[in-house]
Enzyme design. Structure first.
Site, mmCIF file in Angstrom:
data_model
loop_
_atom_site.group_PDB
_atom_site.id
_atom_site.type_symbol
_atom_site.label_atom_id
_atom_site.label_comp_id
_atom_site.label_asym_id
_atom_site.label_seq_id
_atom_site.Cartn_x
_atom_site.Cartn_y
_atom_site.Cartn_z
ATOM 1 N N ARG A 275 0.867 -1.183 0.000
ATOM 2 C CA ARG A 275 0.000 0.000 0.000
ATOM 3 C C ARG A 275 0.897 1.224 0.000
ATOM 4 O O ARG A 275 2.108 1.110 0.120
ATOM 5 C CB ARG A 275 -0.949 -0.010 1.201
ATOM 6 C CG ARG A 275 -0.238 -0.038 2.528
ATOM 7 C CD ARG A 275 -1.182 -0.016 3.723
ATOM 8 N NE ARG A 275 -0.410 -0.176 4.955
ATOM 9 C CZ ARG A 275 -0.931 -0.254 6.151
ATOM 10 N NH1 ARG A 275 -2.231 -0.201 6.327
ATOM 11 N NH2 ARG A 275 -0.165 -0.388 7.226
ATOM 12 N N GLU B 37 -2.922 7.205 7.136
ATOM 13 C CA GLU B 37 -1.534 7.362 7.585
ATOM 14 C C GLU B 37 -0.617 7.917 6.494
ATOM 15 O O GLU B 37 0.254 7.214 5.964
ATOM 16 C CB GLU B 37 -0.990 6.038 8.128
ATOM 17 C CG GLU B 37 -1.700 5.591 9.384
ATOM 18 C CD GLU B 37 -0.978 4.475 10.132
ATOM 19 O OE1 GLU B 37 -0.235 3.719 9.500
ATOM 20 O OE2 GLU B 37 -1.183 4.373 11.351
ATOM 21 N N GLU C 78 -6.748 4.106 15.814
ATOM 22 C CA GLU C 78 -6.346 2.705 15.971
ATOM 23 C C GLU C 78 -5.669 2.578 17.332
ATOM 24 O O GLU C 78 -4.584 3.120 17.546
ATOM 25 C CB GLU C 78 -5.362 2.298 14.869
ATOM 26 C CG GLU C 78 -5.940 2.435 13.477
ATOM 27 C CD GLU C 78 -4.944 2.070 12.373
ATOM 28 O OE1 GLU C 78 -3.905 1.465 12.678
ATOM 29 O OE2 GLU C 78 -5.222 2.418 11.213
ATOM 30 N N GLU D 184 -1.035 -8.902 7.377
ATOM 31 C CA GLU D 184 -1.167 -8.635 8.811
ATOM 32 C C GLU D 184 -1.859 -9.760 9.589
ATOM 33 O O GLU D 184 -2.583 -9.489 10.551
ATOM 34 C CB GLU D 184 -1.917 -7.313 9.016
ATOM 35 C CG GLU D 184 -1.133 -6.124 8.512
ATOM 36 C CD GLU D 184 -1.706 -4.792 8.957
ATOM 37 O OE1 GLU D 184 -2.878 -4.736 9.371
ATOM 38 O OE2 GLU D 184 -0.967 -3.803 8.873
HETATM 39 C C1 GAL Z 1 -1.376 1.077 11.028
HETATM 40 C C2 GAL Z 1 -2.316 1.048 9.837
HETATM 41 C C3 GAL Z 1 -3.283 -0.101 9.899
HETATM 42 C C4 GAL Z 1 -2.559 -1.359 10.229
HETATM 43 C C5 GAL Z 1 -1.842 -1.199 11.542
HETATM 44 C C6 GAL Z 1 -1.104 -2.442 11.984
HETATM 45 O O1 GAL Z 1 -0.200 1.740 10.712
HETATM 46 O O2 GAL Z 1 -3.029 2.248 9.739
HETATM 47 O O3 GAL Z 1 -3.933 -0.215 8.659
HETATM 48 O O4 GAL Z 1 -1.688 -1.646 9.201
HETATM 49 O O5 GAL Z 1 -0.901 -0.158 11.431
HETATM 50 O O6 GAL Z 1 -0.015 -2.735 11.175
#
Ligand code: GAL
Length: 686
Positions: free
Chosen positions: A112, A151, A315, A365
């Site tokens: 991404r 992000e 998050e 992930e």
């Molecule tokens: C963040 C991202 C999420 C996910 C998370 C865990 O940086 O916004 O989409 O990737 O980390 O890796």
């Protein structure tokens, strides 16, 4: 429809990826969310290929069904624009949207954030998908706001595609107007780098030795990247603001090469951050003395608070983290998930959204755990999050309208962060000293803000603080120096470390004795200075009042007072500058300016704090061990003292004046035991 106000309530949410799960799970997922008092879901930020499976063909069915269920379950919805993950058809047909390495190799589909911010083709596609989404969902009663992209500058924060070089050239031309000014700003007479035409201007490219750009160009490159992100985000923000003025606009993540303050001020209703305190186990320097571990996230949350006093955690870590090929983080220990949620709330988060509802069974992930494991069976993380959910219901009305209160600030600025990435003669020190000061302050239970010095910073903003620590502002404009002089003159206290005040905003050194434009305020000049390296160890300093000695690190400056109002507080113990001043304090107007000729350690910060008796915890009635953080949120009616125990061990605390426990409504006084990883919220009515 009125806009959702972050200020009015505490909300708990969860990131939900229905496109990754069979539809028969959705209703049960949402039912269970509601049971846990989760009231918000954040969806769709990576779902471009669901919405636009082929160029110009749009499909909303999947998310229409999800939103229908959200409505039935009374869940509010934040929709992410999916522009961090363009579909394969787009990048294959329009490779000009891709980012490139400094060597010019295109970064391809498969992860991404592989696009650039400057391609007009990408702008058009992002504009279309954003418009389609907002047009389709702006009347949905459960949608409350939008997250732009995901992000910015995560994964990669450098851009060298063709369109970036072109956009940079235009940016440089509009900034400097004439080649003469540009040549002067970048000091191009050095090594015959002089430009005789704008066509010769590029972002950094490979030179002998690899990556060694002209330092002034390197600083402008960061400014350009930040401006590119803003221009890219503005396209989406404008669309949302026009079509859905009743929805909030935010974006998530705090990454380099981006002025997140400007981004937020110009485009967002509030800033959002993604908090993964367990990264502290991965980033931990094994040689660091007395590290803060997960508690260090409070410093980052304070930086987030400097952008938005109330913010969203888009998050919040909900389990062990890891990608298949990189990163392996321990699971939060029992109690830590709740502790980290309150850590965010204590620092100003009024909305906390867990990442993610369920652990993905496929993709990069699969080890980045959500609240649910693959199996969906009840687990302790779900139980802890549910506890937080129920508690927030109870405390929301009292806590939500309050904001974090601090009298002390650690100051930073983008110029020095960006210049310091390239300039090793000051860059690494800023982070070290900020961290060491934060350790000293948090362990003394002194709530601390992070403040960014910007051109727009006002005296009034600085005057909120009795003490400002500005560790190593190598770049300092005359205007900043004069603002700081006014702050001290009127009674403020400021502390600088080595490498202060010697560069202008282009990154040129002033032809002045060090500390350059900070000389008047500090009442000193530097006799000379040296990096401390090689076979010699860093000399110690001795404090004059009490003969305490402690080590310096990395850099030593030999201070020469030039004002009668300078007091020498510590001198070097060893080497050819033994006996010379290392720490001074200048009485300036009603305040004082301190100067330390080295990089701060927690020990030195503690010693300085012992000389500042007025700088102390805001709760003299509360006696806390160093393991417990104290945060304070207040408003006109009350103050909430939030105690966070980062230790696995129970901690004994002493409360001299009876206070109400906000979570239980019981009065608390005397000796109290705070369990391992537990939190306590004490209320003081005004
Ligand atoms: C963040 C991202 C999420 C996910 C998370 C865990 O940086 O916004 O989409 O990737 O980390 O890796």
């Amino acid at each position: 429809m009125s806009k959702f106000q972050l200020n009015e309530q505490l909300s708990l949410g969860v990131c939900y990826y229905p496109e990754q799960w069979p539809q028969h799970l959705w209703a049960d997922d949402m039912r269970r969310m509601k049971e846990m008092d989760i009231s918000v879901i954040r969806i769709a930020e990576f779902a471009w290929s669901v919405f636009e499976p082929l160029e110009g063909q749009f499909s909303f069915e999947l998310f229409d069904n999800v939103l229908q269920l959200a409505k039935e379950n009374d869940l509010k919805v934040i929709i992410g624009t999916p522009t961090a993950t363009p579909p394969a058809w787009l990048t294959e047909k329009y490779p000009q949207v891709l980012n490139a390495t400094i060597e010019g190799h295109l970064l391809q589909h498969g992860l991404r954030r592989h696009t650039n911010y400057t391609s007009t083709t990408y702008h058009q596609f992002c504009s279309i998908i954003t418009t389609k989404l907002v047009e389709h969902y702006h009347t949905h009663p459960n949608v409350i706001g939008w997250q732009i992209d995901n992000e910015f500058n995560c994964e990669i924060g450098e851009f060298y595609s063709e369109s970036d070089h072109i956009a940079f050239r235009q940016w440089v031309e509009s900034r400097y107007v004439t080649l003469e000014t540009l040549n002067e700003a970048w000091g191009t007479t050095f090594w015959s780098q002089t430009y005789s035409s704008w066509d010769q201007v590029y972002l950094p490219r490979l030179v002998p030795g690899g990556r060694q750009p002209n330092p002034h160009l390197a600083l402008d490159e960061k400014r350009f990247i930040s401006d590119s992100v803003l221009a890219f985000a503005r396209i989406q923000a404008d669309i949302i603001a026009e079509l859905a003025p009743h929805h909030f606009i935010t974006t998530n993540g705090l990454f380099g090469h981006l002025n997140s303050h400007q981004l937020t001020n110009e485009l967002l209703d509030f800033f959002s951050y993604d908090s993964y305190p367990q990264f502290s186990t991965i980033f931990q320097d094994p040689n660091e003395e007395n590290p803060l571990a997960d508690r260090s996230w409070s410093q980052t949350l304070s930086a987030v608070r400097s952008i938005s006093s109330k913010f969203c955690i888009m998050e919040q870590q909900a389990g062990p983290g890891g990608w298949v090929n990189k990163m392996d983080m321990p699971s939060p220990r029992p109690g830590q998930l709740r502790l980290w949620s309150y850590q965010s709330i204590a620092h100003g988060a009024n909305m906390v959204v867990y990442f993610r509802w369920r652990t993905a069974t496929f993709g990069q992930e699969i080890y980045w755990h959500g609240l649910n494991d693959y199996s969906n069976k009840p687990n302790r993380r779900l139980a802890e999050a549910a506890k937080v959910g129920h508690e927030l219901q109870f405390i929301s009305d009292v806590l939500a309208p309050t904001t974090y209160e601090a009298n002390v600030a650690i100051m930073r600025d983008y110029n020095n962060e960006w210049d310091g990435e390239y300039d090793v003669w000051h860059g690494p020190y800023g982070w070290t000293s900020g961290k060491e000061w934060y350790k000293a302050l948090t362990r003394k239970h002194i709530p601390t803000d992070i403040v960014y010095m910007e051109e727009s910073t006002t005296l009034e903003k600085l005057q909120k603080y009795q003490l400002i620590i500005y560790p190593h502002p190598a770049i300092m404009s005359a205007a900043t120096a004069s603002l700081l002089e006014q702050y001290v003159e009127l009674g403020g206290e400021i502390i600088f470390g080595c490498r202060t005040g010697y560069k202008d905003t282009r990154g040129h050194c002033y032809m002045l004795p060090f500390p350059g434009v900070a000389s008047k305020l500090t009442g000193i000049e530097l006799e000379e200075y040296t990096v401390v390296k090689g076979t010699r160890s860093a000399p110690s300093i001795k404090f004059i009042g009490n003969d305490n000695t402690m080590a310096t690190q990395h850099f030593n400056e030999i201070i020469e007072p030039i004002s009668d109002n300078v007091e020498i507080l510590a001198t070097y113990e060893d080497d050819y500058y033994a006996g010379k001043p290392a720490l001074t304090r200048h009485a300036f107007g009603k305040g004082q300016a301190w100067y330390y000729g080295s990089v701060f350690s927690e020990q030195v910060a503690n010693e300085i704090l012992s000389l500042l008796p007025d700088v102390h915890s805001p709760a003299s009635w509360l006696h806390l061990p160093t393991e417990v953080e104290l945060a304070v949120r207040g408003n006109d009616s009350r103050r909430i003292y939030i105690l966070l125990n980062y230790s696995e061990q129970p901690m004994s605390i002493q409360i001299d004046e009876s206070k109400l426990n906000l979570l239980t409504n019981e009065a608390m006084v005397g000796k109290v035991e705070l369990q391992g990883y537990d939190v306590l919220l004490l209320v003081e009515e005004k």
